[in-house]
Scaffold this active site. Structure first.
Site, PDB file in Angstrom:
ATOM      1  CE  LYS A 248      -3.337   2.468   2.953  1.00 31.15           C
ATOM      2  NZ  LYS A 248      -2.583   3.544   3.634  1.00 31.15           N
ATOM      3  CG  HIS A 272       0.105   7.240   4.914  1.00 30.37           C
ATOM      4  ND1 HIS A 272       0.806   6.074   5.071  1.00 30.37           N
ATOM      5  CD2 HIS A 272      -0.479   7.467   6.113  1.00 30.37           C
ATOM      6  CE1 HIS A 272       0.658   5.626   6.306  1.00 30.37           C
ATOM      7  NE2 HIS A 272      -0.128   6.461   6.961  1.00 30.37           N
ATOM      8  NE  ARG A 275      -2.688  10.336   8.729  1.00 26.41           N
ATOM      9  CZ  ARG A 275      -3.333  10.935   9.720  1.00 26.41           C
ATOM     10  NH1 ARG A 275      -4.213  11.872   9.444  1.00 26.41           N
ATOM     11  NH2 ARG A 275      -3.115  10.621  10.972  1.00 26.41           N
ATOM     12  CG  ASP A 306      -6.090   5.207   0.313  1.00 22.27           C
ATOM     13  OD1 ASP A 306      -5.113   5.858  -0.096  1.00 22.27           O
ATOM     14  OD2 ASP A 306      -6.042   4.518   1.351  1.00 22.27           O
ATOM     15  N   GLY A 307      -7.454   8.173  -1.095  1.00 17.56           N
ATOM     16  CA  GLY A 307      -6.994   9.538  -0.853  1.00 17.56           C
ATOM     17  C   GLY A 307      -7.984  10.571  -1.375  1.00 17.56           C
ATOM     18  CB  VAL A 309     -12.486   8.852  -2.254  1.00 19.39           C
ATOM     19  CG1 VAL A 309     -13.874   8.385  -2.672  1.00 19.39           C
ATOM     20  CG2 VAL A 309     -11.443   8.496  -3.308  1.00 19.39           C
TER      21      VAL A 309
END
Ligand SMILES: Cc1cc2nc3c(=O)[nH]c(=O)nc-3n(C[C@H](O)[C@H](O)[C@H](O)COP(=O)(O)O)c2cc1C
Ligand SMILES: *[C@@H]1O[C@H](CO)[C@@H](O)[C@H](O)[C@H]1NC(C)=O
Ligand SMILES: *[C@@H]1O[C@H](CO)[C@@H](O)[C@H](O)[C@H]1NC(C)=O
Ligand SMILES: *[C@@H]1O[C@H](CO)[C@@H](O)[C@H](O)[C@H]1NC(C)=O
Ligand SMILES: *[C@@H]1O[C@H](CO)[C@@H](O)[C@H](O)[C@H]1NC(C)=O
Ligand SMILES: *[C@@H]1O[C@H](CO)[C@@H](O)[C@H](O)[C@H]1NC(C)=O
Length: 384
Positions: A248, A272, A275, A306-307, A309
């Site tokens: 990931k 992340h 972050r 991801d991120g 959304v």
């Protein structure tokens, strides 16, 4: 002079606002909700509203741990803003009436009701005393995938136990690893025993995240050491478990290629949540890079992302590039201020948005969405 400068500054700011919580009238609608208390769950209409509720009810240090991004938070903001730089290309006169029946999908062969999941986020206990167990139960009730974080407020065993009667519920366990094989083997054994179906190996955090906002309240990264993360280690780890290990935090087409060459079954694009390293690209930009330079990668292995959304249309843009399933972090952490009901409501809202946005986009079958539904030329001069 002074006032005209001020006026100019005001206009300049107005011309390029960053709206952490875009104004859709929640402040006016919920003006009477006292600080420190929660509005009625029924009054929340979308994922961003959960941040409003959490901001009003959590203390500032706990809220800041969830909210923060790295350094100047340019990646954090870009993750949110990037989706509006690319315009949709809706098709009309398409029979979309069966769209809802096309939301279910598989992730590594496991059936789920929607192509989105709960990304691994540490310390769910900051939002609710029942912590991760609420996320397990909400995900189980709605039949979506949950990836518990290693640095959770509950143990791996407590999280697995929260599946209750729903023992067939599928979880993927996130890990941070040390170079101590004895510890890693013991951790993998616990994960297998708990029934997790995959291991999510976070690879975007080789060092501590540079987190200014969090530092003010002493709520920095859960993993602050320098970590030995290499493909050699990946192979060694793969020998220690029967579970698939999913990296990931892939952020370039080069590393996406290496992941495939090194035999992963799936990988996750992520920065992340902005972050870790500021000015890293959003998942949408990385997915676009892979789409432009090596689109076969999306066919060779499963790609998750991801991120930032927050809306149904955000999910659609990632799926359009070939992403198999999309992760959501902060909104689910914030929804946990309401416990299981909040988590369920957030999932239901996003499912509904994915369906109605796909329908308005003219997509009859979500499995057949493709890059032609988006104009991939960035349209916003402020950012290009
Ligand atoms: C409070 C918080 C804690 C997180 N903890 C972890 C973690 O322990 N491991 C990890 O791989 N990612 C962690 N992440 C990153 C998430 O898995 C995910 O990549 C990110 O939240 C997605 O962005 P979003 O919050 O904008 O949806 C964390 C994110 C947040 C907000
Ligand atoms: C909540 O706190 C904020 C910031 O301190 C303040 O501006 C606002 O008026 C408060 N709202 C209520 C309803 O007390
Ligand atoms: C997943 O769904 C497919 C098609 O609906 C079905 O054939 C299969 O048995 C399901 N698998 C599991 C593990 O439930
Ligand atoms: C804030 O809330 C968290 C979670 O409930 C708690 O652990 C922490 O001690 C609180 N901090 C302050 C400063 O009140
Ligand atoms: C690895 O961890 C085990 C158990 O925690 C410990 O006994 C051992 O000393 C550690 N090994 C090294 C090389 O640090
Ligand atoms: C993994 O195990 C296989 C088979 O036992 C072995 O050939 C290989 O060298 C191992 N790889 C690593 C990196 O330990």
């Amino acid at each position: 002079m002074r006032s005209s400068l001020l006026a100019f500054a005001t206009v300049a700011l107005a011309a390029r606002p960053f709206l952490n919580e875009p104004d859709t009238g929640i402040d006016e609608a919920l003006a009477s909700v006292a600080n420190g208390t929660l509005p009625d769950l029924e009054s929340l209409v979308g994922l961003p509203d959960f941040e409003w509720a959490a901001r009003h009810s959590m203390n500032i240090s706990a809220y800041t741990y969830y909210r923060n991004g790295a350094a100047g938070e340019w990646s954090y903001r870009n993750n949110l803003e990037v989706f509006q730089r690319f315009r949709l290309r809706p098709r009309v006169m398409v029979d979309i009436t069966n769209i809802e029946s096309t939301l279910p999908t598989t992730i590594l062969g496991h059936n789920f009701s929607a192509p989105f999941f709960i990304s691994p986020c540490a310390r769910a206990g900051y939002a609710h005393p029942d912590a991760e167990t609420n996320l397990v139960k909400g995900a189980g009730a709605e039949n979506i995938l949950y990836m518990p974080a290693l640095y959770a407020s509950k143990t791996i065993e407590e999280i697995a136990a929260a599946k209750g009667n729903n023992s067939a519920q599928v979880l993927f366990q996130q890990v941070y690893l040390t170079d101590n094989d004895t510890d890693t083997k013991a951790l993998f054994a616990r994960i297998e025993k708990s029934g997790s179906k995959a291991i999510i190996m976070t690879v975007d955090s080789a060092a501590d995240g540079n987190r200014h906002r969090a530092k003010r309240y002493g709520v920095g990264s859960a993993d602050s050491s320098y970590s030995y993360l290499t493909w050699d280690l990946y192979h060694k780890l793969s020998n220690m478990t029967t579970l698939p290990i999913i990296p990931k935090g892939i952020q370039t087409v080069e590393d996406a290629r290496l992941a495939v060459e090194n035999g992963v079954k799936a990988f996750m694009i992520s920065n992340h949540g902005g972050r870790q390293l500021d000015t890293t690209p959003s998942s949408l930009e990385v997915a676009l890079e892979i789409h432009n330079e090596d689109p076969e990668i999306f066919k060779k292995v499963e790609v998750y992302a991801d991120g930032g959304v927050r809306y149904g249309a955000d999910v659609l843009k990632l799926l359009a590039l070939g992403v198999k399933a999309v992760g959501v972090g902060r909104p689910f952490m914030f929804s946990n201020v309401y416990g299981v009901d909040g988590v369920k409501k957030a999932i239901e809202l996003l499912k509904h948005e994915v369906a109605i946005d796909a329908a308005n986009l003219g997509v009859a079958d979500l499995k057949k969405i493709g890059p032609q539904y988006v104009d991939w030329r960035s349209t916003n001069a402020w950012f290009s």
